[in-house]
Enzyme design. Structure first.
Site, PDB file in Angstrom:
ATOM      1  N   GLY A 181     -71.703  34.758   0.159  1.00  0.00           N
ATOM      2  CA  GLY A 181     -71.060  35.364  -0.993  1.00  0.00           C
ATOM      3  C   GLY A 181     -69.785  36.074  -0.598  1.00  0.00           C
ATOM      4  O   GLY A 181     -69.542  36.330   0.588  1.00  0.00           O
TER       5      GLY A 181
ATOM      6  N   CYS B 165     -71.634  41.672   6.767  1.00  0.00           N
ATOM      7  CA  CYS B 165     -70.620  41.678   5.716  1.00  0.00           C
ATOM      8  C   CYS B 165     -69.309  41.184   6.298  1.00  0.00           C
ATOM      9  O   CYS B 165     -68.953  41.557   7.420  1.00  0.00           O
ATOM     10  CB  CYS B 165     -70.461  43.093   5.167  1.00  0.00           C
ATOM     11  SG  CYS B 165     -69.293  43.238   3.812  1.00  0.00           S
ATOM     12  N   LEU B 166     -68.598  40.371   5.540  1.00  0.00           N
ATOM     13  CA  LEU B 166     -67.297  39.862   5.981  1.00  0.00           C
ATOM     14  C   LEU B 166     -66.301  40.992   6.198  1.00  0.00           C
ATOM     15  O   LEU B 166     -65.330  40.829   6.924  1.00  0.00           O
ATOM     16  CB  LEU B 166     -66.739  38.891   4.935  1.00  0.00           C
ATOM     17  CG  LEU B 166     -67.525  37.603   4.724  1.00  0.00           C
ATOM     18  CD1 LEU B 166     -67.030  36.885   3.468  1.00  0.00           C
ATOM     19  CD2 LEU B 166     -67.418  36.703   5.952  1.00  0.00           C
TER      20      LEU B 166
ATOM     21  N   HIS C  21     -76.176  42.436  -2.882  1.00  0.00           N
ATOM     22  CA  HIS C  21     -75.139  42.783  -1.905  1.00  0.00           C
ATOM     23  C   HIS C  21     -73.752  42.719  -2.554  1.00  0.00           C
ATOM     24  O   HIS C  21     -72.928  43.625  -2.387  1.00  0.00           O
ATOM     25  CB  HIS C  21     -75.244  41.829  -0.701  1.00  0.00           C
ATOM     26  CG  HIS C  21     -74.207  42.014   0.360  1.00  0.00           C
ATOM     27  ND1 HIS C  21     -74.509  42.395   1.655  1.00  0.00           N
ATOM     28  CD2 HIS C  21     -72.850  41.847   0.335  1.00  0.00           C
ATOM     29  CE1 HIS C  21     -73.384  42.471   2.370  1.00  0.00           C
ATOM     30  NE2 HIS C  21     -72.355  42.133   1.593  1.00  0.00           N
ATOM     31  N   GLU C  22     -73.506  41.647  -3.318  1.00  0.00           N
ATOM     32  CA  GLU C  22     -72.194  41.471  -3.962  1.00  0.00           C
ATOM     33  C   GLU C  22     -71.985  42.471  -5.099  1.00  0.00           C
ATOM     34  O   GLU C  22     -70.897  43.039  -5.250  1.00  0.00           O
ATOM     35  CB  GLU C  22     -72.025  40.043  -4.488  1.00  0.00           C
ATOM     36  CG  GLU C  22     -72.183  38.930  -3.459  1.00  0.00           C
ATOM     37  CD  GLU C  22     -71.417  39.145  -2.178  1.00  0.00           C
ATOM     38  OE1 GLU C  22     -70.351  39.795  -2.222  1.00  0.00           O
ATOM     39  OE2 GLU C  22     -71.884  38.699  -1.127  1.00  0.00           O
TER      40      GLU C  22
ATOM     41  N   HIS D 288     -70.789  45.660  -3.870  1.00  0.00           N
ATOM     42  CA  HIS D 288     -69.350  45.698  -3.557  1.00  0.00           C
ATOM     43  C   HIS D 288     -68.531  46.122  -4.779  1.00  0.00           C
ATOM     44  O   HIS D 288     -67.524  46.819  -4.646  1.00  0.00           O
ATOM     45  CB  HIS D 288     -68.851  44.333  -3.073  1.00  0.00           C
ATOM     46  CG  HIS D 288     -69.060  44.094  -1.607  1.00  0.00           C
ATOM     47  ND1 HIS D 288     -68.615  44.956  -0.628  1.00  0.00           N
ATOM     48  CD2 HIS D 288     -69.656  43.076  -0.947  1.00  0.00           C
ATOM     49  CE1 HIS D 288     -68.931  44.473   0.571  1.00  0.00           C
ATOM     50  NE2 HIS D 288     -69.569  43.326   0.403  1.00  0.00           N
TER      51      HIS D 288
HETATM   52  C1  SB7 Z   1     -76.451  38.986   4.178  1.00  0.00           C
HETATM   53  C2  SB7 Z   1     -75.147  38.643   3.976  1.00  0.00           C
HETATM   54  C3  SB7 Z   1     -74.627  38.595   2.690  1.00  0.00           C
HETATM   55  C4  SB7 Z   1     -75.438  38.906   1.644  1.00  0.00           C
HETATM   56  C5  SB7 Z   1     -76.743  39.252   1.854  1.00  0.00           C
HETATM   57  C6  SB7 Z   1     -77.248  39.287   3.114  1.00  0.00           C
HETATM   58  C7  SB7 Z   1     -73.192  38.210   2.421  1.00  0.00           C
HETATM   59  C8  SB7 Z   1     -72.242  38.462   3.531  1.00  0.00           C
HETATM   60  C9  SB7 Z   1     -70.825  38.185   3.134  1.00  0.00           C
HETATM   61  N1  SB7 Z   1     -70.286  39.277   2.427  1.00  0.00           N
HETATM   62  O1  SB7 Z   1     -69.702  40.270   3.061  1.00  0.00           O
HETATM   63  C10 SB7 Z   1     -70.170  39.243   1.057  1.00  0.00           C
HETATM   64  O2  SB7 Z   1     -69.922  40.460   0.487  1.00  0.00           O
HETATM   65 NI    NI Z   2     -70.257  42.042   1.953  1.00  0.00          NI
END
Ligand code: SB7
Ligand code: NI
Length: 188
Positions: A60, A110-111, A153-154, A157
């Site tokens: 995501g 997280c990115l 998670h999103e 944000h």
């Molecule tokens: C682990 C990773 C994510 C969601 C749930 C569990 C997404 C990681 C990428 N992101 O940073 C998106 O916001």
């Molecule tokens: Ni994230």
């Protein structure tokens, strides 16, 4: 096209803002943003694109992560996982959720976070969500498992919340009451 250089990192104030609701019909700019977000998550799960553009895999990505504090995110789970889901969520909300929680045994990443933050991140095990798609049509769906975790998670944000805000600071791996652990093979 969104690249890693476009993704803001921990410490950037936009990651701590409450993002703004989006108006419909979408402006050309907002439509492009939504499409770019979905394209990023798809590309980031494609071996050739990862190699070519040095992408970090993610299921995501949310608009504030590209420094656009708007209530838009994208999720994509390809056929390699048992889930097969691809969506753009605009002005999303959780309309109901289970009492039961769940968490990834491997924790979350997280990115926008360039370090590993160990610990369990408690999430609702099941959620019913509403959101608008790119055409301004409202949809409703039930999610569980990894898609439910990723959606939360999103959504966080969009409210300036980072995954590690939920980790127990005294004991990151403390047992979470009433929760089902989820094992995930891949590391994104
Ligand atoms: C682990 C990773 C994510 C969601 C749930 C569990 C997404 C990681 C990428 N992101 O940073 C998106 O916001
Ligand atoms: Ni994230």
């Amino acid at each position: 096209m969104i690249l890693m250089k476009d993704i803001i990192r921990e410490g950037h104030p936009t990651l701590r803002m409450r993002s703004e609701e989006v108006a419909f019909p979408l402006s050309d700019e907002d439509r492009k943003l939504a499409e770019d977000l979905l394209m990023y998550v798809k590309n980031s799960q494609d071996e050739e694109m990862i190699e070519k553009y040095d992408l970090r895999p993610g299921v995501g990505i949310a608009a504030p992560q590209v420094n656009q504090p708007k209530r838009i995110f994208a999720l994509h789970f390809d056929e390699s996982s048992d889930e097969n889901l691809s969506l753009i969520a605009i002005n999303p909300k959780i309309v109901s959720h289970s009492v039961e929680r769940s968490y990834l045994t491997s924790g979350e990443g997280c990115l926008s976070v360039d370090r590993a933050v160990p610990g369990y991140v408690p999430r609702y095990a099941r959620i019913t969500v509403k959101a608008f798609d790119i055409e301004g049509k409202e949809y409703k769906m039930r999610l569980k498992g990894l898609p439910a975790i990723a959606f939360q998670h999103e959504l966080d944000h969009l409210n300036g919340i980072m995954f590690f805000d939920h980790i127990n600071p005294k004991n990151p791996f403390a047992e979470i009451p009433n929760a089902t652990p989820i094992d995930r093979s891949s590391g994104d």
